[in-house]
Design a protein around this motif. Structure first.
Motif, short mmCIF file in Angstrom:
data_model
loop_
_atom_site.label_atom_id
_atom_site.label_comp_id
_atom_site.label_asym_id
_atom_site.label_seq_id
_atom_site.Cartn_x
_atom_site.Cartn_y
_atom_site.Cartn_z
N ASP A 240 10.57 -1.87 2.98
CA ASP A 240 9.96 -3.18 2.76
C ASP A 240 8.94 -3.11 1.62
N ILE A 241 8.90 -4.18 0.85
CA ILE A 241 7.86 -4.35 -0.17
C ILE A 241 6.81 -5.30 0.41
N MET A 242 5.57 -4.86 0.44
CA MET A 242 4.49 -5.64 1.05
C MET A 242 3.69 -6.36 -0.03
N ILE A 243 3.48 -7.64 0.19
CA ILE A 243 2.72 -8.47 -0.75
C ILE A 243 1.58 -9.13 0.00
N TYR A 244 0.35 -8.83 -0.40
CA TYR A 244 -0.83 -9.37 0.27
C TYR A 244 -1.72 -10.08 -0.75
N SER A 245 -2.45 -11.06 -0.29
CA SER A 245 -3.47 -11.70 -1.13
C SER A 245 -4.72 -11.93 -0.29
N HIS A 246 -5.86 -11.75 -0.92
CA HIS A 246 -7.14 -12.00 -0.24
C HIS A 246 -8.19 -12.30 -1.30
N GLU A 247 -9.37 -12.63 -0.85
CA GLU A 247 -10.46 -12.95 -1.77
C GLU A 247 -11.49 -11.84 -1.74
N ARG A 248 -11.93 -11.45 -2.95
CA ARG A 248 -12.94 -10.40 -3.06
C ARG A 248 -13.95 -10.80 -4.13
N ALA A 249 -15.18 -10.93 -3.73
CA ALA A 249 -16.27 -11.28 -4.67
C ALA A 249 -15.96 -12.56 -5.45
N GLY A 250 -15.38 -13.55 -4.77
CA GLY A 250 -15.09 -14.83 -5.40
C GLY A 250 -13.84 -14.83 -6.26
N GLN A 251 -13.08 -13.74 -6.23
CA GLN A 251 -11.85 -13.66 -7.01
C GLN A 251 -10.66 -13.41 -6.10
N THR A 252 -9.52 -13.99 -6.47
CA THR A 252 -8.28 -13.77 -5.71
C THR A 252 -7.66 -12.45 -6.12
N VAL A 253 -7.29 -11.66 -5.11
CA VAL A 253 -6.68 -10.35 -5.34
C VAL A 253 -5.29 -10.36 -4.71
N LEU A 254 -4.29 -9.98 -5.49
CA LEU A 254 -2.91 -9.90 -5.01
C LEU A 254 -2.42 -8.47 -5.13
N GLU A 255 -1.86 -7.94 -4.02
CA GLU A 255 -1.37 -6.57 -4.01
C GLU A 255 0.13 -6.54 -3.74
N VAL A 256 0.84 -5.76 -4.55
CA VAL A 256 2.27 -5.55 -4.37
C VAL A 256 2.47 -4.06 -4.09
N GLN A 257 2.88 -3.75 -2.87
CA GLN A 257 2.98 -2.34 -2.45
C GLN A 257 4.42 -2.00 -2.05
N ASP A 258 4.93 -0.92 -2.62
CA ASP A 258 6.28 -0.46 -2.25
C ASP A 258 6.23 0.96 -1.71
N SER A 259 7.34 1.41 -1.18
CA SER A 259 7.45 2.77 -0.63
C SER A 259 8.46 3.58 -1.43
N GLY A 260 8.49 3.35 -2.73
CA GLY A 260 9.45 4.02 -3.60
C GLY A 260 9.06 5.43 -3.95
N ARG A 261 9.59 5.91 -5.05
CA ARG A 261 9.40 7.32 -5.42
C ARG A 261 8.00 7.61 -5.94
N GLY A 262 7.25 6.57 -6.31
CA GLY A 262 5.90 6.76 -6.78
C GLY A 262 5.83 7.21 -8.23
N ILE A 263 4.60 7.40 -8.70
CA ILE A 263 4.35 7.78 -10.09
C ILE A 263 3.53 9.06 -10.10
N ASP A 264 3.92 9.97 -10.95
CA ASP A 264 3.18 11.23 -11.10
C ASP A 264 1.77 10.91 -11.62
N PRO A 265 0.72 11.49 -11.01
CA PRO A 265 -0.66 11.21 -11.45
C PRO A 265 -0.88 11.40 -12.95
N LYS A 266 -0.18 12.37 -13.55
CA LYS A 266 -0.36 12.60 -14.99
C LYS A 266 0.22 11.48 -15.84
N ASP A 267 1.07 10.62 -15.22
CA ASP A 267 1.70 9.52 -15.96
C ASP A 267 0.93 8.20 -15.84
N LEU A 268 -0.01 8.13 -14.89
CA LEU A 268 -0.67 6.85 -14.60
C LEU A 268 -1.37 6.25 -15.82
N SER A 269 -1.96 7.11 -16.64
CA SER A 269 -2.69 6.60 -17.81
C SER A 269 -1.76 6.09 -18.90
#
Length: 334
Positions: A240-269
Motif C-alpha cells: 500500500d502507498i500511504m498518503i497523509y495530510s495534516h497542518e504544521r505551524a500554519g502550513q499544510t503538510v502532505l506525505e506520500v509514503q511507499d514500501s518500495g526498494r528505497g533510496i541509498d543514503p549516498k544518493d539522497l543528495s
C-alpha cells in the motif's frame, strides 16, 4: 593589477636599469668620466622613471581594469574607451566577437523555439490517436489483453505528459493560477489515471487527509502528485502507498509514503539532479532521471518545499510542505 603591469613592462624596465648600470660601469672604467656626477644623473633618471611608471600605470591599466571588472556576458557597454592603438585593436576584436556570438545565440534561440513549438504540436497531435486507442481498448472483452494494453497505453501517456510539462517548465510563471484547490479531488483523479498500473502491481492506497484545501495551481500540483505517485508505484510491489495530510505551524503538510526498494543514503543528495537514475540499480533502463527533477522545478515557483526520507529496503517518504497565503503576494495572478 600592479603586479601584472610590472610583469608586462618587465623587459622595458630591465633594459632601462641595465642601460644605466652600463653607463655607471663605463664611467667606472674610464677615468676621464667623473663617476659622482654620473651616479647623480642616474639617480635622478631612475627617480623620474619611477614617477613616469606610476603616472603611466593608471593611464595604461584603466582600459584593462574595465575588461577585468566586466561581467561574463555579451554586454560591452561598460568597457572603457581605448586610448592606445593596441587597445583599439582589442576593442574591435571584442566587439566583432560579441556581435558574432549575439547572432549565433539569436539563431540558436530561434531554432530552439521552433523545435519546441514543433514538439509541443506533435505531442498534442499524438494525444488524439492515443485517446481513440484508449476507447478501443475499453471495448475489448479479453480482460488480460485489455489490462496489458491499458498499461502500455498509460506508459506512453505518462511519457508524453512529462515531455509536455518539461517543455512548458521554463515559462511556468506565465502559466500559474493560484487558487484554493481540493487535495482529495486532485489525488483521487491521479490515482484513477494510474489505476490499471496499480492493479497490475497489486498496489493499494491508504489515504487520510486531515487537511484537504491548499493554495496552489491545480494543473501543476496535479503534475507534481503524478510524478510522486508514478515513482512510488514504479518501485513498489504488492503493498500500500500511504498518503497523509495534516497542518504544521500554519502550513499544510502532505506525505506520500511507499514500501518500495528505497533510496541509498549516498544518493539522497542527488535525486533531484537532472538525469540521475540511482546507483542501486544502475542498469534499470525504465528510469529516465527526469521525474523528481521536474517535480522540484515545478514545486519551486509554487513555494512548495520537498523533503525526502528513505532507506534501502524500507521504502521512501516524500513530504510536501505548502506555503502560507502571504507567501504568494508576489504572484500577480492572486
Amino acid at each position: 593589477m600592479i603586479g601584472k603591469y610590472l610583469a608586462e613592462r618587465f623587459s622595458w624596465i630591465t633594459f632601462y636599469i641595465l642601460l644605466h648600470l652600463f653607463i655607471i660601469f663605463v664611467a667606472y672604467l674610464d677615468s676621464a668620466i667623473p663617476l659622482r656626477p654620473i651616479l647623480y644623473i642616474v639617480f635622478l633618471s631612475l627617480l623620474m622613471f619611477s614617477m613616469f611608471l606610476i603616472f603611466r600605470y593608471k593611464k595604461e591599466t584603466y582600459f584593462y581594469k574595465s575588461l577585468e571588472a566586466r561581467e561574463d556576458n555579451l554586454d560591452i557597454t561598460n568597457i572603457a574607451e581605448p586610448e592606445s592603438p593596441f587597445e583599439k585593436i582589442i576593442e574591435n576584436c571584442i566587439i566583432n566577437q560579441t556581435e558574432l556570438l549575439k547572432r549565433s545565440a539569436a539563431t540558436g534561440q530561434m531554432t530552439l523555439e521552433q523545435e519546441k513549438d514543433e514538439l509541443l504540436s506533435w505531442i498534442h497531435e499524438v494525444k488524439t490517436p492515443l485517446t481513440a486507442m484508449h476507447l478501443m481498448i475499453d471495448r475489448l472483452d479479453d480482460e488480460l489483453l485489455k489490462s496489458h494494453l491499458t498499461y502500455e497505453w498509460l506508459r506512453i501517456h505518462l511519457l508524453l505528459d512529462q515531455q509536455l510539462h518539461q517543455r512548458r517548465m521554463p515559462f511556468i510563471e506565465n502559466d500559474l493560477y493560484i487558487e484554493k484547490n481540493d487535495l482529495e479531488t486532485i489525488i483521487f483523479d491521479e490515482i484513477k489515471t494510474l489505476r490499471s498500473w496499480c492493479i497490475q502491481k497489486g498496489i493499494g492506497f491508504d489515504i487520510q487527509l486531515d487537511v484537504t484545501e491548499v493554495l496552489s495551481d491545480a494543473k501543476w500540483l496535479a503534475f507534481i502528485m503524478r510524478q510522486l505517485l508514478t515513482n512510488s508505484i514504479k518501485y513498489s510491489e504488492n503493498s500500500d502507498i500511504m498518503i497523509y495530510s495534516h497542518e504544521r505551524a500554519g502550513q499544510t503538510v502532505l506525505e506520500v509514503q511507499d514500501s518500495g526498494r528505497g533510496i541509498d543514503p549516498k544518493d539522497l543528495s542527488r535525486i533531484f539532479d537532472k538525469g540521475f537514475t540511482s546507483t542501486t540499480n544502475h542498469r534499470d533502463s525504465a528510469a529516465t532521471g527526469m521525474g523528481l527533477y521536474l517535480t522540484k522545478n515545478a514545486a519551486e515557483p509554487l513555494f512548495i518545499s520537498i523533503n525526502v526520507k528513505s532507506e534501502l529496503g524500507t521504502g521512501t517518504t516524500v513530504t510536501l510542505t505548502f506555503p502560507k497565503r502571504n507567501d504568494f503576494v508576489n504572484i500577480t495572478s492572486m
